[in-house]
Design a protein around this motif. Structure first.
Motif, PDB file in Angstrom:
ATOM      1  N   LYS A 124     -29.259  20.859 -13.376  1.00  0.00           N
ATOM      2  CA  LYS A 124     -28.081  20.746 -14.035  1.00  0.00           C
ATOM      3  C   LYS A 124     -27.870  22.036 -14.741  1.00  0.00           C
ATOM      4  CE  LYS A 124     -29.896  17.299 -16.430  1.00  0.00           C
ATOM      5  NZ  LYS A 124     -30.060  16.152 -17.171  1.00  0.00           N
ATOM      6  N   ALA A 125     -26.590  22.357 -15.192  1.00  0.00           N
ATOM      7  CA  ALA A 125     -26.057  23.416 -15.910  1.00  0.00           C
ATOM      8  C   ALA A 125     -26.646  23.498 -17.179  1.00  0.00           C
ATOM      9  CB  ALA A 125     -24.607  23.912 -15.717  1.00  0.00           C
ATOM     10  N   PRO A 126     -27.248  24.347 -17.787  1.00  0.00           N
ATOM     11  CA  PRO A 126     -27.713  24.423 -19.259  1.00  0.00           C
ATOM     12  C   PRO A 126     -26.570  24.328 -20.211  1.00  0.00           C
ATOM     13  CG  PRO A 126     -27.942  26.740 -18.268  1.00  0.00           C
ATOM     14  CD  PRO A 126     -27.508  25.602 -17.256  1.00  0.00           C
ATOM     15  N   THR A 127     -26.823  23.814 -21.285  1.00  0.00           N
ATOM     16  CA  THR A 127     -25.977  23.499 -22.492  1.00  0.00           C
ATOM     17  C   THR A 127     -25.818  24.769 -23.251  1.00  0.00           C
ATOM     18  OG1 THR A 127     -27.795  22.569 -23.893  1.00  0.00           O
ATOM     19  CG2 THR A 127     -26.293  21.092 -22.589  1.00  0.00           C
ATOM     20  N   LEU A 128     -25.048  24.960 -24.116  1.00  0.00           N
ATOM     21  CA  LEU A 128     -24.951  25.995 -24.924  1.00  0.00           C
ATOM     22  C   LEU A 128     -26.353  26.157 -25.721  1.00  0.00           C
ATOM     23  CD1 LEU A 128     -22.745  28.278 -26.005  1.00  0.00           C
ATOM     24  CD2 LEU A 128     -22.343  26.380 -27.874  1.00  0.00           C
ATOM     25  N   ARG A 129     -26.855  25.306 -26.317  1.00  0.00           N
ATOM     26  CA  ARG A 129     -28.159  25.311 -26.892  1.00  0.00           C
ATOM     27  C   ARG A 129     -29.312  25.739 -26.223  1.00  0.00           C
ATOM     28  NH1 ARG A 129     -29.898  24.979 -32.242  1.00  0.00           N
ATOM     29  NH2 ARG A 129     -27.977  24.584 -32.917  1.00  0.00           N
ATOM     30  N   GLN A 130     -29.098  25.256 -25.106  1.00  0.00           N
ATOM     31  CA  GLN A 130     -30.162  25.429 -24.396  1.00  0.00           C
ATOM     32  C   GLN A 130     -30.171  27.034 -23.863  1.00  0.00           C
ATOM     33  OE1 GLN A 130     -29.616  22.626 -21.057  1.00  0.00           O
ATOM     34  NE2 GLN A 130     -31.083  21.241 -21.850  1.00  0.00           N
ATOM     35  N   LYS A 158     -14.146  31.785 -25.329  1.00  0.00           N
ATOM     36  CA  LYS A 158     -13.567  30.381 -25.461  1.00  0.00           C
ATOM     37  C   LYS A 158     -15.038  29.429 -25.172  1.00  0.00           C
ATOM     38  CE  LYS A 158      -9.608  31.451 -26.006  1.00  0.00           C
ATOM     39  NZ  LYS A 158      -8.852  31.288 -27.281  1.00  0.00           N
ATOM     40  N   GLY A 159     -15.342  28.818 -24.030  1.00  0.00           N
ATOM     41  CA  GLY A 159     -16.303  27.769 -23.788  1.00  0.00           C
ATOM     42  C   GLY A 159     -17.524  28.678 -23.046  1.00  0.00           C
ATOM     43  N   PRO A 160     -18.353  29.171 -23.446  1.00  0.00           N
ATOM     44  CA  PRO A 160     -19.396  30.019 -22.757  1.00  0.00           C
ATOM     45  C   PRO A 160     -20.065  28.999 -21.896  1.00  0.00           C
ATOM     46  CG  PRO A 160     -19.740  30.073 -25.281  1.00  0.00           C
ATOM     47  CD  PRO A 160     -18.751  29.362 -24.832  1.00  0.00           C
ATOM     48  N   ALA A 161     -20.672  27.799 -22.250  1.00  0.00           N
ATOM     49  CA  ALA A 161     -21.374  27.075 -21.533  1.00  0.00           C
ATOM     50  C   ALA A 161     -20.586  26.631 -19.913  1.00  0.00           C
ATOM     51  CB  ALA A 161     -21.927  25.934 -22.084  1.00  0.00           C
ATOM     52  N   LYS A 162     -19.523  26.480 -20.256  1.00  0.00           N
ATOM     53  CA  LYS A 162     -18.659  26.248 -19.031  1.00  0.00           C
ATOM     54  C   LYS A 162     -18.582  27.473 -18.193  1.00  0.00           C
ATOM     55  CE  LYS A 162     -15.969  22.450 -20.827  1.00  0.00           C
ATOM     56  NZ  LYS A 162     -14.847  22.185 -21.553  1.00  0.00           N
ATOM     57  N   LYS A 163     -18.232  28.472 -18.873  1.00  0.00           N
ATOM     58  CA  LYS A 163     -17.725  29.839 -18.043  1.00  0.00           C
ATOM     59  C   LYS A 163     -18.903  30.177 -17.328  1.00  0.00           C
ATOM     60  CE  LYS A 163     -13.763  31.607 -20.068  1.00  0.00           C
ATOM     61  NZ  LYS A 163     -13.191  32.573 -20.808  1.00  0.00           N
ATOM     62  N   VAL A 164     -20.168  30.302 -18.084  1.00  0.00           N
ATOM     63  CA  VAL A 164     -21.240  30.603 -17.481  1.00  0.00           C
ATOM     64  C   VAL A 164     -21.528  29.840 -16.295  1.00  0.00           C
ATOM     65  CG1 VAL A 164     -23.745  31.529 -17.576  1.00  0.00           C
ATOM     66  CG2 VAL A 164     -22.089  31.586 -19.512  1.00  0.00           C
ATOM     67  N   ALA A 165     -21.498  28.372 -16.366  1.00  0.00           N
ATOM     68  CA  ALA A 165     -21.823  27.424 -15.418  1.00  0.00           C
ATOM     69  C   ALA A 165     -20.866  27.756 -13.985  1.00  0.00           C
ATOM     70  CB  ALA A 165     -21.693  26.348 -15.852  1.00  0.00           C
ATOM     71  N   LYS A 166     -19.667  28.136 -14.298  1.00  0.00           N
ATOM     72  CA  LYS A 166     -18.798  28.480 -13.244  1.00  0.00           C
ATOM     73  C   LYS A 166     -19.305  29.630 -12.531  1.00  0.00           C
ATOM     74  CE  LYS A 166     -14.433  26.562 -13.914  1.00  0.00           C
ATOM     75  NZ  LYS A 166     -13.088  26.395 -14.693  1.00  0.00           N
ATOM     76  N   ILE A 167     -19.391  30.886 -13.509  1.00  0.00           N
ATOM     77  CA  ILE A 167     -19.893  32.147 -12.657  1.00  0.00           C
ATOM     78  C   ILE A 167     -21.094  32.117 -12.144  1.00  0.00           C
ATOM     79  CG2 ILE A 167     -20.283  34.419 -13.380  1.00  0.00           C
ATOM     80  CD1 ILE A 167     -18.248  34.281 -15.543  1.00  0.00           C
ATOM     81  N   ALA A 168     -22.167  31.212 -12.584  1.00  0.00           N
ATOM     82  CA  ALA A 168     -23.191  31.078 -12.031  1.00  0.00           C
ATOM     83  C   ALA A 168     -23.578  30.089 -10.762  1.00  0.00           C
ATOM     84  CB  ALA A 168     -24.247  30.952 -13.008  1.00  0.00           C
TER      85      ALA A 168
END
Lengths: 102, 408
Positions: free
Chosen positions: A59-65, A83-93
């Motif tokens: 699972k992609a980690p949450t913002l807090r993780q 904007k939304g870092p957790a979503k953005k990183v998940a997409k890029i990663a």
């Protein structure tokens, strides 16, 4: 550039379906689509963390993780991935959409 | 003599201690339950306190009145848990060595984790309703409110009872309407989620209710800072929401000793197998209710559904047998929608809330995702059912989620 992702499968929201198809070049390409022109070492620290934990847990980690795991503050995280870092990183990663909550 | 230790005398802790004391041989086992409080709070009732519908006596009872005979109840803070040593040290110096441990210490709000949230405005024009004190302090602020910007903010998920902020908003809308000042009040719901709720079908249904009631949703809002001098709530992406009265649902976290003991996640929720509820780190530790990191709602009904499974698994583990009872993540929530109506959602780990009837398929009487008066009475009746269960009277609701009669 688009040759890079022509064989990569994405879902309707733009997340990669198979995390194994990911490469650092693909990350750079996806980052540009998200409005991030250059990935700095700080960006990579976060992307690498998300790859490691995301692949281990499935699972992609949450913002807090991410903030707890990398020691980077939420404020800095928003500066790096606006904007939304957790979503953005998940997409890029190359990971799926992070599950915010239940 | 062996020790079965339960930390936390809330909904889960009280029920597990009683169940264990009934089946374990008192000549061989001692059952101990530890809690820092002497008062038990009926937390679903906090929602009604700010509007004057419930008073203190409706939601606060002595813990001692729920503790089963044969269970030792200790009032103390937990200082330290050393899971490798099977040992808990209490703040009063007492050391308890356990054979089995059930963690049921719940979750608490942490307003101090958001910059400025506890500054000048806290309990002046910023309140919470997730504690009894917060809900009680909010009551006069609501009755004295004569108009302006009324902001409800969820700082970060997961939170206890994820529908409670919506219910609170619906009740506020009804309250201001009846007072005749609704046209002078702007109600704003600022949430980190992309919509009203976490699950798509329920989110759409609840979103429509918000729209109908003229409630503005500020979605994907990650609260970063509160400026009490200007009465402004700001997000990390630099959106600003001015407020006259703000109700905050601050960051929720589990007990800090769990993180320190190395069995908690980044929010101090105990890492457990989501089906057996056993710790993934230590085989003689279980976590129940809000204290566990399972991907299910943090709510009393979830505890009710998981209790039987965890209880049987622990007994099997004690007998050296494989654990065969699997919790499916079943949750059931009555959602107040204002004006003596409520809706109801029923879901589990894999099925999102859908339309249908509950508890009897097709018949009901409760209407899943419908907005009815009988659902509202169900919600109010639940307080009596809850107290019966806390006194050890079994209520025959099926534990497992069922798709019967539901419309996908």
């Amino acid at each position: 550039m688009s040759d890079l992702v022509k064989d990569v499968a994405f879902n309707a929201e733009g997340y990669m379906i198979d995390a194994k198809q990911w490469s650092r070049e693909i990350a750079e390409f996806l980052a540009k689509l998200e409005g991030i022109e250059v990935l700095t070492p700080d960006h990579w620290k976060i992307i690498d963390f998300c790859r490691t934990t995301g692949l281990a847990s499935g699972k992609a980690p949450t913002l807090r993780q991410i903030t707890v795991g990398t020691g980077i503050s939420t404020k800095d995280l928003f500066a790096l991935f606006p904007k939304g870092p957790a979503k953005k990183v998940a997409k890029i990663a190359g990971l799926g959409k992070p599950e915010g909550c239940v | 003599m062996k020790t079965f230790l339960v930390l936390g005398a809330g909904t889960a802790g009280i029920m597990m201690a009683r169940k264990m004391s009934r089946v374990l041989d008192a000549k061989q086992w001692k059952v101990i339950v530890v809690d820092k409080n002497e008062q038990h709070f009926y937390q679903p009732g906090f929602l009604f306190i700010p509007f004057g519908y419930y008073k203190k006596d409706d939601v606060v009872k002595p813990i001692r009145s729920f503790v089963a005979k044969g269970v030792e109840y200790v009032v103390a803070e937990v200082e330290q848990l050393e899971p490798a040593e099977n040992r808990v040290t209490l703040a009063n110096g007492r050391v308890i060595n356990y054979d089995y441990l059930v963690v049921a210490t719940g979750t608490d709000i942490h307003p101090e984790e958001t910059e400025g949230l506890k500054d000048g405005g806290w309990r002046q024009n910023i309140f919470d309703f997730y504690t009894y004190e917060g809900a009680a302090a909010l009551a006069p602020a609501i009755s004295n409110f004569n108009g302006g910007r009324f902001v409800v903010n969820v700082v970060e998920n997961p939170i206890k009872c994820p529908v409670a902020p919506l219910e609170f908003i619906f009740l506020a809308d009804a309250y201001f309407t009846r007072k005749g000042i609704r046209d002078k009040v702007d109600i704003i719901f600022a949430t980190p989620l992309p919509g009203a709720f976490t699950k798509p079908v329920a989110s759409a249904t609840l979103g429509k209710i918000l729209e109908r009631k003229h409630i503005h949703v500020e979605a994907e809002f990650n609260a970063g800072m509160v400026d009490s001098s200007r009465n402004v709530l700001a997000s990390y992406d630099e959106r600003e929401i001015p407020y006259d009265l703000m109700v905050s649902i601050p960051l929720n976290k589990g007990a800090s000793f769990l993180g320190a003991a190395g069995i908690g996640d980044e929010l101090n929720y105990v890492r457990v197998d989501k089906e057996t509820l056993q710790s993934t780190d230590y085989e003689n530790i279980w976590a129940l209710g809000d204290a566990a990191n399972i991907p299910a709602s943090k709510a009393g009904a979830v505890i009710h559904f998981q209790m039987e499974k965890a209880f049987k698994n622990i007994l099997q583990h004690m007998a050296g047998q494989p654990m065969t009872h699997h919790f499916d993540g079943h949750a059931l929530c009555y959602i107040e929608t204002g004006f003596e109506k409520a809706t109801l959602i029923d879901f589990d780990y894999t099925h999102e809330p859908l339309r249908g009837k509950y508890p009897v398929p097709v018949v009901g009487p409760f209407d899943l995702l419908g907005e009815t008066t009988i659902n509202h009475w169900g919600k109010l009746a639940f307080r009596y059912i809850y107290y019966l269960m806390m006194h050890g009277i079994e209520v025959p609701l099926p534990s497992d989620f069922s798709m019967a009669g539901k419309k996908p």
